[in-house]
Design a protein around this motif. Structure first.
Motif, PDB file in Angstrom:
ATOM      1  N   ALA A   1      -0.762  -1.100  -4.335  1.00  0.00           N
ATOM      2  CA  ALA A   1      -2.109  -0.542  -4.222  1.00  0.00           C
ATOM      3  C   ALA A   1      -1.977   0.875  -3.679  1.00  0.00           C
ATOM      4  CB  ALA A   1      -2.981  -1.394  -3.307  1.00  0.00           C
TER       5      ALA A   1
ATOM      6  N   GLY B   1      -7.164   2.938  -4.852  1.00  0.00           N
ATOM      7  CA  GLY B   1      -7.840   2.978  -3.564  1.00  0.00           C
ATOM      8  C   GLY B   1      -9.340   3.133  -3.728  1.00  0.00           C
ATOM      9  N   PRO B   2     -10.055   3.007  -2.643  1.00  0.00           N
ATOM     10  CA  PRO B   2     -11.516   3.094  -2.719  1.00  0.00           C
ATOM     11  C   PRO B   2     -11.991   4.513  -3.002  1.00  0.00           C
ATOM     12  CG  PRO B   2     -10.812   2.959  -0.443  1.00  0.00           C
ATOM     13  CD  PRO B   2      -9.575   2.781  -1.283  1.00  0.00           C
TER      14      PRO B   2
ATOM     15  N   LYS C   1      -9.516  -1.951  -8.213  1.00  0.00           N
ATOM     16  CA  LYS C   1      -9.925  -0.884  -7.302  1.00  0.00           C
ATOM     17  C   LYS C   1     -10.427  -1.519  -6.010  1.00  0.00           C
ATOM     18  CE  LYS C   1     -12.441   3.441  -7.224  1.00  0.00           C
ATOM     19  NZ  LYS C   1     -11.248   4.172  -6.819  1.00  0.00           N
ATOM     20  N   LEU C   2     -10.005  -0.953  -4.900  1.00  0.00           N
ATOM     21  CA  LEU C   2     -10.499  -1.415  -3.607  1.00  0.00           C
ATOM     22  C   LEU C   2     -11.934  -0.934  -3.421  1.00  0.00           C
ATOM     23  CD1 LEU C   2      -7.356  -0.590  -1.444  1.00  0.00           C
ATOM     24  CD2 LEU C   2      -8.029  -2.802  -2.392  1.00  0.00           C
TER      25      LEU C   2
ATOM     26  N   MET D   1       0.847  -1.181   0.000  1.00  0.00           N
ATOM     27  CA  MET D   1       0.000   0.000   0.000  1.00  0.00           C
ATOM     28  C   MET D   1       0.887   1.237   0.000  1.00  0.00           C
ATOM     29  SD  MET D   1      -3.298  -0.788   0.094  1.00  0.00           S
ATOM     30  CE  MET D   1      -4.063   0.671   0.723  1.00  0.00           C
TER      31      MET D   1
ATOM     32  N   ILE E   1      -3.496  -1.412  -8.025  1.00  0.00           N
ATOM     33  CA  ILE E   1      -4.902  -1.337  -7.623  1.00  0.00           C
ATOM     34  C   ILE E   1      -5.147   0.048  -7.033  1.00  0.00           C
ATOM     35  CG2 ILE E   1      -6.635  -2.284  -6.044  1.00  0.00           C
ATOM     36  CD1 ILE E   1      -5.056  -4.938  -6.236  1.00  0.00           C
TER      37      ILE E   1
END
Length: 146
Positions: A24, A65-66, A88-89, A1, A63
């Protein structure tokens, strides 16, 4: 992350580190750390850095993030995909279907990719210029995602 400015400055090192398999973007923590706004423009550089670092390290695309707002999940996912992010989260379970749909190639994308492969040959046997090589690779990537 990748969640802080310091981490962003070291994305290539992080992506190259064993046993890293994917990066991510921890967008909320990153925004908190940097004071950046939650806009596509403000975060484009950071997202692009992750994409480039993953490619340079031979990792799959990163990926995203949200989304901060439930009503922007689709738009946010499409934008992240334009930059080369491949996932995507999700905050809510319902977001997963929206994300999957946004990341799945359309019928038109699949048809165009199939036509390109038919034109150039699956193994590139009908490639006639250097520009055809990335076109063929892109078409194959579309079919893999489909």
């Amino acid at each position: 992350m990748i969640e802080a400015a310091r981490a962003l400055t070291r994305t290539v090192e992080i992506a190259d580190a064993v046993p890293a398999v994917r990066l991510a973007f921890g967008v909320g923590d990153f925004r908190h750390d940097t004071g950046m706004a939650n806009t596509a423009v403000a975060l484009t550089h950071a997202r692009s850095q992750l994409v480039v670092a993953c490619r340079a390290a031979g990792l799959p695309g990163p990926i995203d993030g949200p989304s901060a707002q439930a009503d922007s999940v689709r738009t946010d996912t499409l934008f992240a995909a334009e930059l080369g992010m491949v996932g995507k989260l999700a905050v809510l379970p319902a977001d997963a279907a929206t994300i999957n749909h946004a990341l799945t190639p359309s019928i038109d994308d699949i048809a165009a990719a199939t036509a390109m492969i038919d034109r150039l040959g699956n193994l590139g046997e009908r490639v006639v210029s250097g520009a055809d090589v990335p076109r063929l690779a892109s078409a194959k990537a579309v079919l893999r995602r489909a």
